[in-house]
Enzyme design. Structure first.
Site, PDB file in Angstrom:
ATOM      1  N   TRP A   1      34.891  57.821  23.131  1.00 13.90           N
ATOM      2  CA  TRP A   1      35.134  57.091  24.601  1.00 13.90           C
ATOM      3  C   TRP A   1      36.308  56.537  25.421  1.00 13.90           C
ATOM      4  O   TRP A   1      35.521  56.649  26.794  1.00 13.90           O
ATOM      5  CB  TRP A   1      34.835  55.134  23.610  1.00 13.90           C
ATOM      6  CG  TRP A   1      34.890  54.113  24.912  1.00 13.90           C
ATOM      7  CD1 TRP A   1      35.427  52.983  25.417  1.00 13.90           C
ATOM      8  CD2 TRP A   1      33.090  54.169  26.011  1.00 13.90           C
ATOM      9  NE1 TRP A   1      34.737  52.832  26.815  1.00 13.90           N
ATOM     10  CE2 TRP A   1      33.308  52.938  26.836  1.00 13.90           C
ATOM     11  CE3 TRP A   1      32.094  54.646  25.665  1.00 13.90           C
ATOM     12  CZ2 TRP A   1      32.589  53.193  27.423  1.00 13.90           C
ATOM     13  CZ3 TRP A   1      30.985  53.556  26.729  1.00 13.90           C
ATOM     14  CH2 TRP A   1      31.318  53.177  27.568  1.00 13.90           C
ATOM     15  N   TRP A   2      37.576  56.140  24.908  1.00 12.62           N
ATOM     16  CA  TRP A   2      38.374  56.602  26.198  1.00 12.62           C
ATOM     17  C   TRP A   2      39.095  58.167  27.001  1.00 12.62           C
ATOM     18  O   TRP A   2      39.321  57.736  27.573  1.00 12.62           O
ATOM     19  CB  TRP A   2      39.688  57.109  24.954  1.00 12.62           C
ATOM     20  CG  TRP A   2      40.146  55.245  23.674  1.00 12.62           C
ATOM     21  CD1 TRP A   2      39.533  54.326  24.663  1.00 12.62           C
ATOM     22  CD2 TRP A   2      40.659  55.560  23.409  1.00 12.62           C
ATOM     23  NE1 TRP A   2      40.621  53.394  23.705  1.00 12.62           N
ATOM     24  CE2 TRP A   2      41.007  53.426  23.228  1.00 12.62           C
ATOM     25  CE3 TRP A   2      42.075  56.273  22.928  1.00 12.62           C
ATOM     26  CZ2 TRP A   2      41.837  53.105  22.591  1.00 12.62           C
ATOM     27  CZ3 TRP A   2      43.025  55.801  21.912  1.00 12.62           C
ATOM     28  CH2 TRP A   2      42.912  54.141  21.844  1.00 12.62           C
TER      29      TRP A   2
ATOM     30  N   HIS B   1      29.020  50.876  30.700  1.00 10.70           N
ATOM     31  CA  HIS B   1      29.213  49.478  29.624  1.00 10.70           C
ATOM     32  C   HIS B   1      28.067  49.192  29.917  1.00 10.70           C
ATOM     33  O   HIS B   1      27.878  48.177  28.568  1.00 10.70           O
ATOM     34  CB  HIS B   1      30.209  48.524  30.048  1.00 10.70           C
ATOM     35  CG  HIS B   1      31.375  48.732  29.561  1.00 10.70           C
ATOM     36  ND1 HIS B   1      32.443  49.392  30.358  1.00 10.70           N
ATOM     37  CD2 HIS B   1      32.350  48.217  28.507  1.00 10.70           C
ATOM     38  CE1 HIS B   1      34.007  49.436  30.001  1.00 10.70           C
ATOM     39  NE2 HIS B   1      33.899  48.988  28.689  1.00 10.70           N
TER      40      HIS B   1
ATOM     41  N   TYR C   1      32.051  51.986  36.682  1.00  9.88           N
ATOM     42  CA  TYR C   1      32.220  51.679  35.235  1.00  9.88           C
ATOM     43  C   TYR C   1      31.319  50.737  34.623  1.00  9.88           C
ATOM     44  O   TYR C   1      31.061  51.042  33.648  1.00  9.88           O
ATOM     45  CB  TYR C   1      34.078  50.523  34.971  1.00  9.88           C
ATOM     46  CG  TYR C   1      34.366  50.123  34.493  1.00  9.88           C
ATOM     47  CD1 TYR C   1      35.181  50.933  33.421  1.00  9.88           C
ATOM     48  CD2 TYR C   1      34.152  49.046  34.030  1.00  9.88           C
ATOM     49  CE1 TYR C   1      36.147  49.880  32.505  1.00  9.88           C
ATOM     50  CE2 TYR C   1      34.863  47.808  33.414  1.00  9.88           C
ATOM     51  CZ  TYR C   1      35.405  49.084  32.657  1.00  9.88           C
ATOM     52  OH  TYR C   1      36.070  48.206  31.279  1.00  9.88           O
TER      53      TYR C   1
ATOM     54  N   TYR D   1      33.546  39.707  22.890  1.00 10.48           N
ATOM     55  CA  TYR D   1      34.031  41.109  23.873  1.00 10.48           C
ATOM     56  C   TYR D   1      33.708  40.485  25.321  1.00 10.48           C
ATOM     57  O   TYR D   1      31.882  41.518  25.253  1.00 10.48           O
ATOM     58  CB  TYR D   1      34.175  42.293  23.200  1.00 10.48           C
ATOM     59  CG  TYR D   1      35.365  42.897  24.016  1.00 10.48           C
ATOM     60  CD1 TYR D   1      35.789  42.933  24.736  1.00 10.48           C
ATOM     61  CD2 TYR D   1      35.640  44.212  23.351  1.00 10.48           C
ATOM     62  CE1 TYR D   1      36.940  43.733  25.182  1.00 10.48           C
ATOM     63  CE2 TYR D   1      36.673  45.591  23.678  1.00 10.48           C
ATOM     64  CZ  TYR D   1      36.976  45.737  25.008  1.00 10.48           C
ATOM     65  OH  TYR D   1      38.639  45.698  25.425  1.00 10.48           O
TER      66      TYR D   1
END
Length: 103
Positions: free
Chosen positions: A76-77, A22, A18, A41
């Site tokens: 991306w999802w 990112h 993860y 963000y």
């Protein structure tokens, strides 16, 4: 500026992946985040519960919500779906958090 906080959930064993994904955020996704009003963000991980806490600042809620329909966001999802709890459309299962204190 609108402040938003969300909670998501990572599957066990995917912490490093993860973070890696990112760190290597696709430039075209970053462009769309900015184009849809994201000013800031951040995502934090609680390693004990695998809860992800997202904090973002946006300019406009309607514009921000339009990001979900973009092709790059959908891609991306799909890319992230194996790592975390998701809805049937591969969007992350999120819970909005209520702000209770600001200094």
């Amino acid at each position: 500026m609108i402040k938003k906080a969300i909670r998501m959930k990572l599957h066990p064993g995917y912490e490093a992946e993860y973070e890696k994904r990112h760190r290597e955020l696709w430039p075209e996704l970053k462009e769309q985040l900015i184009a849809h009003g994201a000013k800031s963000y951040q995502i934090f991980l609680d390693p004990e519960s695998l809860a992800l806490f997202g904090y973002l600042e946006i300019e406009d809620e309607t514009r921000w919500q339009q990001l979900a329909a973009t092709e790059i966001n959908q891609k991306w999802w799909q890319y992230m779906a194996e790592l975390m709890e998701t809805n049937p459309d591969d969007s992350p299962v999120t819970q909005e958090l209520k702000e209770v204190f600001t200094l």
